[in-house]
Design an enzyme around this catalytic site. Structure first.
Site, PDB file in Angstrom:
ATOM      1  N   GLN A  21      60.062 -12.426  13.453  1.00  0.00           N
ATOM      2  CA  GLN A  21      60.295 -12.347  12.020  1.00  0.00           C
ATOM      3  C   GLN A  21      60.113 -13.676  11.321  1.00  0.00           C
ATOM      4  O   GLN A  21      60.112 -14.745  11.941  1.00  0.00           O
ATOM      5  CB  GLN A  21      61.692 -11.783  11.740  1.00  0.00           C
ATOM      6  CG  GLN A  21      62.821 -12.461  12.495  1.00  0.00           C
ATOM      7  CD  GLN A  21      64.113 -11.665  12.408  1.00  0.00           C
ATOM      8  OE1 GLN A  21      65.061 -12.104  11.763  1.00  0.00           O
ATOM      9  NE2 GLN A  21      64.159 -10.499  13.058  1.00  0.00           N
ATOM     10  N   HIS A  32      61.458 -15.511   7.525  1.00  0.00           N
ATOM     11  CA  HIS A  32      62.322 -15.408   6.352  1.00  0.00           C
ATOM     12  C   HIS A  32      61.678 -16.168   5.191  1.00  0.00           C
ATOM     13  O   HIS A  32      61.196 -17.286   5.378  1.00  0.00           O
ATOM     14  CB  HIS A  32      63.704 -15.994   6.643  1.00  0.00           C
ATOM     15  CG  HIS A  32      64.372 -15.384   7.837  1.00  0.00           C
ATOM     16  ND1 HIS A  32      64.538 -14.023   7.979  1.00  0.00           N
ATOM     17  CD2 HIS A  32      64.891 -15.941   8.954  1.00  0.00           C
ATOM     18  CE1 HIS A  32      65.143 -13.771   9.123  1.00  0.00           C
ATOM     19  NE2 HIS A  32      65.365 -14.912   9.735  1.00  0.00           N
ATOM     20  N   GLU A  87      68.503 -20.644   9.405  1.00  0.00           N
ATOM     21  CA  GLU A  87      69.463 -20.314  10.456  1.00  0.00           C
ATOM     22  C   GLU A  87      69.588 -21.465  11.451  1.00  0.00           C
ATOM     23  O   GLU A  87      68.638 -22.209  11.675  1.00  0.00           O
ATOM     24  CB  GLU A  87      69.004 -19.080  11.258  1.00  0.00           C
ATOM     25  CG  GLU A  87      68.796 -17.830  10.459  1.00  0.00           C
ATOM     26  CD  GLU A  87      68.164 -16.709  11.283  1.00  0.00           C
ATOM     27  OE1 GLU A  87      67.816 -16.946  12.451  1.00  0.00           O
ATOM     28  OE2 GLU A  87      68.019 -15.600  10.755  1.00  0.00           O
ATOM     29  N   HIS A 101      59.620 -16.559  14.317  1.00  0.00           N
ATOM     30  CA  HIS A 101      60.535 -16.825  15.426  1.00  0.00           C
ATOM     31  C   HIS A 101      61.060 -15.501  15.958  1.00  0.00           C
ATOM     32  O   HIS A 101      60.926 -14.447  15.322  1.00  0.00           O
ATOM     33  CB  HIS A 101      61.698 -17.705  14.969  1.00  0.00           C
ATOM     34  CG  HIS A 101      62.564 -17.065  13.911  1.00  0.00           C
ATOM     35  ND1 HIS A 101      62.265 -17.168  12.568  1.00  0.00           N
ATOM     36  CD2 HIS A 101      63.692 -16.307  13.990  1.00  0.00           C
ATOM     37  CE1 HIS A 101      63.179 -16.503  11.874  1.00  0.00           C
ATOM     38  NE2 HIS A 101      64.055 -15.968  12.716  1.00  0.00           N
ATOM     39  N   ARG A 160      58.875  -8.768   9.140  1.00  0.00           N
ATOM     40  CA  ARG A 160      58.671  -8.616  10.580  1.00  0.00           C
ATOM     41  C   ARG A 160      57.199  -8.782  10.959  1.00  0.00           C
ATOM     42  O   ARG A 160      56.300  -8.438  10.201  1.00  0.00           O
ATOM     43  CB  ARG A 160      59.206  -7.261  11.040  1.00  0.00           C
ATOM     44  CG  ARG A 160      60.715  -7.176  10.912  1.00  0.00           C
ATOM     45  CD  ARG A 160      61.277  -5.818  11.293  1.00  0.00           C
ATOM     46  NE  ARG A 160      62.746  -5.840  11.185  1.00  0.00           N
ATOM     47  CZ  ARG A 160      63.402  -5.627  10.065  1.00  0.00           C
ATOM     48  NH1 ARG A 160      62.739  -5.351   8.960  1.00  0.00           N
ATOM     49  NH2 ARG A 160      64.722  -5.685  10.036  1.00  0.00           N
TER      50      ARG A 160
END
Length: 395
Positions: free
Chosen positions: A96, A98, A133, A261, A280
């Site tokens: 995926q 972001h 993240e 990632h 995705r």
């Protein structure tokens, strides 16, 4: 009250482990379900509760958000800006990307205007926020993070000998730059029907041959493992394109916006901006929007030597350098000595191992492995002591 022991939601996603969370933290799994994630925070899809009263954390915050957050966070974010998790992957998660914040805001407004329901399977943007993240390994933790250096990609595809991509690979060799990497990745992601199946059959043949290097042996093993779960998925090419990473317990890495990632296997702590935006790129039966994915991907290689974060030891804390202001992450060692932390905003403390007592304003909470506490800003300062390790989420 200013400190609240939490009762957290466990998400039972199919890729989760049935045993990791109970083994690490003694949390029971009476229905023998996959326990994928423990959510700590105020996200509407899995909001923590106050253990003593059963109230939702979000409801307690809403009564006095400025007191809970402090002036800076209340003005800057208006909500708890992070979501803190335990993540236990038994099988691979989807590859995926972001979006960065500006693109998330634009995409969220565009899909709202088009009338696409928030829970629609073809919805790309669930909120107007970005989702950087950090993951901190509690066990050995396998993942992929960012594009490999282009010479590695060329070497792996040379060895795999995917004839149906020979023209695109030749262009990447001729001009090994970001634009050519974008064209190469786009060509793979756009494969359909018989062309896709033929390319995958060539990949399957490649992983049956003896590998020529340690790098290809590892990459082809990832492909073989992924194939057991996602046969004929375009994401099977990802280990040839992306850096494979294994974090040892106690190691951490950051995942930037616009960077492809995937988490592959293992248990770790994850802290992220409070968002659910995911585009995705494979290893999933879910919706893949290739043009939107390409448009939100940064086609720059990441040097694998620079993926793991180097923590800084300061004032008795191991602090991890994070290039966003949505969240911070530290590890605290609780000892017999009473230590204090002054609050800039609300914090969540999670007990990784041992035992620790958290005190503020004559209130105290004892944490054991797998337990967590929310500390509001109006505590001003809190103390901790004991014999254990605490993970600290803050902003």
């Amino acid at each position: 009250m200013s400190i609240f022991k939490l009762e957290n939601v466990i998400q039972n996603y199919a890729w989760g482990s049935k045993h990791a969370i109970s083994k690490l933290f003694g949390i029971q799994n009476p229905n023998d379900e996959p326990q994928a994630e423990i959510w700590m925070g105020a996200h509407p899809n899995g909001c923590s509760k106050i253990a003593a009263t059963g109230e939702l954390l979000s409801e307690v915050i809403a009564k006095d958000s400025k007191g809970m957050f402090g002036d800076y966070t209340a003005a800057r974010f208006g909500e708890l800006p992070y979501l803190f998790k335990v993540l236990a992957a038994e099988t691979p998660l989807s590859i995926q990307v972001h979006p960065r914040k500006e693109r998330a805001q634009q995409g969220f407004e565009r899909e709202n205007a088009l009338g696409i329901a928030l829970d629609a399977p073809n919805r790309n943007y669930k909120d107007p926020n970005h989702k950087p993240e950090l993951v901190y390994a509690l066990t050995f933790y396998k993942a992929m993070n960012g594009f490999r250096p282009i010479p590695e990609i060329i070497a792996l595809f040379n060895e795999a000998n995917i004839s149906s991509l020979s023209q695109e690979l030749a262009q990447l060799k001729l001009q090994p730059n970001s634009d050519s990497l974008k064209c190469f990745f786009s060509a793979i992601m756009s494969l359909e029907g018989a062309a896709k199946q033929f390319a995958l059959e060539e990949l399957y043949a490649a992983i049956e041959r003896p590998a020529k290097t340690a790098m290809s042996r590892e990459a082809f093993q990832y492909v073989a493992d992924f194939k057991q779960h996602y046969k004929d998925d375009i994401g099977l090419f990802s280990p040839l394109l992306l850096n494979t990473v294994e974090l040892a317990p106690g190691e951490a890495m950051f995942l930037h916006a616009e960077t492809p990632h995937a988490y592959v296997q293992g248990t770790g702590l994850e802290i992220m901006a409070n968002s659910d935006n995911v585009l995705r790129a494979g290893l999933t039966p879910k919706y893949i929007d290739v043009p939107e994915l390409i448009d939100n991907t940064r086609f720059e290689s990441i040097d694998p030597r620079h993926i793991k974060l180097e923590p800084v030891l300061k004032e008795g804390k191991l602090s991890y350098p994070i290039p966003v202001d949505d969240f911070g992450f530290d590890l605290l060692s609780a000892t017999d000595e009473v230590k204090s932390i002054y609050l800039r905003s609300a914090e969540i403390l999670f007990c990784v191992e041992g035992e620790a007592v958290i005190c503020a304003n004559d209130e105290h909470v004892t944490l054991r492995p797998g337990e967590s506490v929310f500390v509001s800003h109006n505590s001003n300062v809190y103390q901790y002591q004991g014999n254990g390790i605490l993970a600290r989420a803050y902003n």
